[in-house]
Scaffold this motif. Sequence first.
Motif, PDB file in Angstrom:
ATOM      1  N   SER A 205      -2.930  -9.750  14.861  1.00 50.89           N
ATOM      2  CA  SER A 205      -3.496  -8.581  14.211  1.00 50.89           C
ATOM      3  C   SER A 205      -2.416  -7.872  13.391  1.00 50.89           C
ATOM      4  O   SER A 205      -1.296  -7.696  13.864  1.00 50.89           O
ATOM      5  CB  SER A 205      -4.037  -7.646  15.287  1.00 50.89           C
ATOM      6  N   GLY A 206      -2.766  -7.522  12.154  1.00 50.76           N
ATOM      7  CA  GLY A 206      -1.821  -6.800  11.309  1.00 50.76           C
ATOM      8  C   GLY A 206      -0.883  -7.683  10.519  1.00 50.76           C
ATOM      9  O   GLY A 206      -0.029  -7.184   9.787  1.00 50.76           O
ATOM     10  N   SER A 207      -1.053  -9.014  10.629  1.00 54.27           N
ATOM     11  CA  SER A 207      -0.134  -9.893   9.912  1.00 54.27           C
ATOM     12  C   SER A 207      -0.477  -9.997   8.424  1.00 54.27           C
ATOM     13  O   SER A 207       0.312 -10.520   7.647  1.00 54.27           O
ATOM     14  CB  SER A 207      -0.126 -11.283  10.550  1.00 54.27           C
ATOM     15  N   GLY A 208      -1.646  -9.485   8.025  1.00 54.11           N
ATOM     16  CA  GLY A 208      -1.986  -9.471   6.609  1.00 54.11           C
ATOM     17  C   GLY A 208      -3.028 -10.498   6.210  1.00 54.11           C
ATOM     18  O   GLY A 208      -3.201 -10.784   5.018  1.00 54.11           O
ATOM     19  N   LYS A 209      -3.766 -11.021   7.165  1.00 56.44           N
ATOM     20  CA  LYS A 209      -4.775 -12.044   6.865  1.00 56.44           C
ATOM     21  C   LYS A 209      -5.900 -11.468   6.003  1.00 56.44           C
ATOM     22  O   LYS A 209      -6.244 -12.022   4.950  1.00 56.44           O
ATOM     23  CB  LYS A 209      -5.355 -12.602   8.176  1.00 56.44           C
ATOM     24  N   SER A 210      -6.455 -10.351   6.467  1.00 53.78           N
ATOM     25  CA  SER A 210      -7.560  -9.758   5.708  1.00 53.78           C
ATOM     26  C   SER A 210      -7.103  -9.301   4.334  1.00 53.78           C
ATOM     27  O   SER A 210      -7.835  -9.435   3.349  1.00 53.78           O
ATOM     28  CB  SER A 210      -8.149  -8.575   6.468  1.00 53.78           C
ATOM     29  N   VAL A 211      -5.895  -8.757   4.277  1.00 56.96           N
ATOM     30  CA  VAL A 211      -5.385  -8.279   2.988  1.00 56.96           C
ATOM     31  C   VAL A 211      -5.287  -9.439   1.999  1.00 56.96           C
ATOM     32  O   VAL A 211      -5.639  -9.297   0.818  1.00 56.96           O
ATOM     33  CB  VAL A 211      -4.018  -7.579   3.167  1.00 56.96           C
TER      34      VAL A 211
ATOM     35  N   GLU B 200     -12.528 -14.017   9.966  1.00 59.36           N
ATOM     36  CA  GLU B 200     -12.902 -13.983  11.380  1.00 59.36           C
ATOM     37  C   GLU B 200     -14.414 -13.909  11.562  1.00 59.36           C
ATOM     38  O   GLU B 200     -14.920 -12.994  12.216  1.00 59.36           O
ATOM     39  CB  GLU B 200     -12.245 -12.786  12.083  1.00 59.36           C
TER      40      GLU B 200
ATOM     41  N   PHE C  78       0.858  -1.189   0.000  1.00 53.68           N
ATOM     42  CA  PHE C  78       0.000   0.000   0.000  1.00 53.68           C
ATOM     43  C   PHE C  78       0.884   1.226   0.000  1.00 53.68           C
ATOM     44  O   PHE C  78       1.853   1.297   0.743  1.00 53.68           O
ATOM     45  CB  PHE C  78      -0.871   0.044   1.254  1.00 53.68           C
TER      46      PHE C  78
END
Lengths: 338, 317
Positions: free
Chosen positions: A46-52, A183, A18
């Motif tokens: 959190s923030g490890s890039g799962k959603s991305v 999630e 990004f």
Amino acid sequence: MTDPTANLLEIENLEVRFHGERTVHAINGLDLELKSGEVMTILGESGSGKSVTLKALLKLLPERRTAMSGSMTVGGIDVMALKGRALSDYRGKTVSMIFQEPALALDPVYTIGDQIAEAVMRHERVSKKDALARALDMLKRVRIPSPESRLKNYPHEMSGGMRQRAMIALALACKPDLLLADEPTTALDATVQIQVLLLLRELQKEFGMGIVFVTHDIGVAVEISDRIAVMYAGNIVEEGTVGEIIKDPRHPYTKGLLASNLHDADAGETLSSIPGSPPPLDVKPDHCSFAPRCAHAEERCLSALPPVFKPGPGRRVACILEEGRAPQRLGQRLPEPA
Amino acid sequence: MLAYTLQRLLYVIPVAFGVSVICFMLVHIAPGDPLTAVMPIDATAEQQAAMRAEYGFDKPLPVQFAIWFGNALQGDLGASIATGRSVSSEVSRAVGNTLILAFAASLIGFPLGIFFGFVAGIFKDTLIDRAVTAFAITGVSVPNYWLGIVLVVIFSVTLGWLPSTGAGPGGSTNWAWDFEHLRFIILPAVTLAVVPMGIVTRTVRALVGDILSQDFVGALRAKGLSQVGVLRHVVRNVTPTALSVVGLQLGYLLGGSILIETVFNWPGTGFLLSNAIFQRDLPLLQGTILVLALFFVFANLIVDLLQPLVDPRIKRG
Ligand SMILES: Nc1ncnc2c1ncn2[C@@H]1O[C@H](COP(=O)(O)OP(=O)(O)OP(=O)(O)O)[C@@H](O)[C@H]1O
Ligand SMILES: [Mg+2]
């Protein structure tokens, strides 16, 4: 889906960056494979890039601020090349998604029935009446009580668990080959959470689809998945079957995750057994991202990316500690003798 | 729904009463004798007292109010001190003209405002957005009587395309929907439309931007909706709030604009109001203000009644 040995999903060397006020290297050379009918959980802080990762698979990331490279295929479709009509045909039909917060992921001013019917009508040439009949059928399948009247409900008129069931009904309405679940139970009470997980597992068997499930809760991962991939700083650090990961974790990060999940049941809190915090990701990692927090780190961990070892089929570990254990390796770098 | 409607309708009664009290008081708080303008300069004390008694100004204020309010309920707002004509008929003629002007301005301002708002919201933070927003803000910030004068200078004086003042050929005040009359309404309507257009643009832009940033928009794309399909959802989500802003602006338009109607000599309520003020014509002033205030009350009422029809989240009684 014709060849059961063929992969439904193949992600190769995916990179997502990004740029905006601040550059974020969210995904850094991620590889992932999934067979149809298989449930894979991506586990990570959190923030490890799962959603991305999931959003990249649906090309939902903001186009203007995102640079993507690598390759992604789903059922032979080259996702990277999709655009326009082909892309929207693919979304919801080949791959669909369940979101974390159903209260935010449903349109507040449309009824549940209309929202499901809209997806059906978008992908199949059916009348509104038939689409609503399908919506009703789906609400029955996710076992929403009095589905006829729920069809006419707005999201705010339902409970959290009910909304998530409705969201699942919506995601499955067009019988996707691959379901992405970000999630989907985090926002729910513990008891409702179990019910929804069991329902998902059951529907997965019934529909025979593949699922990529995202969570930071190992308990949930064990409940739902066949395989687990552990994610850290935009890459998979370890992968294996549920049994392998639970009984025989190899990567220090996985071990830490398991230990901390045992201590505080409240997932998502700071990991008690791993000191420090995840890296800022403002530069592309050129060494093991976990090394600064790792008790076993050596000098070479900080000077180059870790090699990836494959101790068995479907098993991989990105850590030098594997060196002595497994002869097969598939590293970016030959580990030099010390 | 019926209960809600009734409740909302009943609620108008105390509001309208309060508005009447305020209108009446406002005019009486203002300093000066309302009769000085019409009284002969050399009037004796007796003559003055007689005149005051004739208009009822000698009674205590609450009594004056009771009489005025009782008459107003029957549609009688008294007689203009300056012209002696019935205030009700003066006001209703002016209201007709203001309504026509407001209608024309609505036709220009609201569709443009909604359109610009959507364009700016969809292309938020791009060059298009910045251009549209700058345009809208300029519209809101420029004093509109000044804009009116500029338009007159350009289109009437320099180009000679459009008439500069009045509501019809030869100073006619009887409106008709024909080409000859429409030529007169263009400049005042455009001038009047600029502010509501700007406000609607800004509001709709913010609403659209907000909706587009919400999670469910990603979910709509995820289920395969095209850009147009997503926009349909955005429209449905934006409608309730946009409607209430349009309602308020409609109140503003119906109120007429003293400055614009004066600049263009448009025989509406604003024009009437400015005459009433300059002539200290108390009954005319009270009557006009009352009618304008009631317009606001009813514009809000209509918006409130429409809101539940477009927004399922508002409880329907
Ligand atoms: N649209 C975006 N623009 C800029 N940065 C982003 C964007 N989306 C995600 N990121 C960044 O990418 C990184 C990974 O985010 P991601 O949402 O995938 O985390 P996650 O693993 O899903 O965490 P969580 O468990 O909190 O949901 C984070 O540093 C985040 O700040
Ligand atoms: Mg996430």
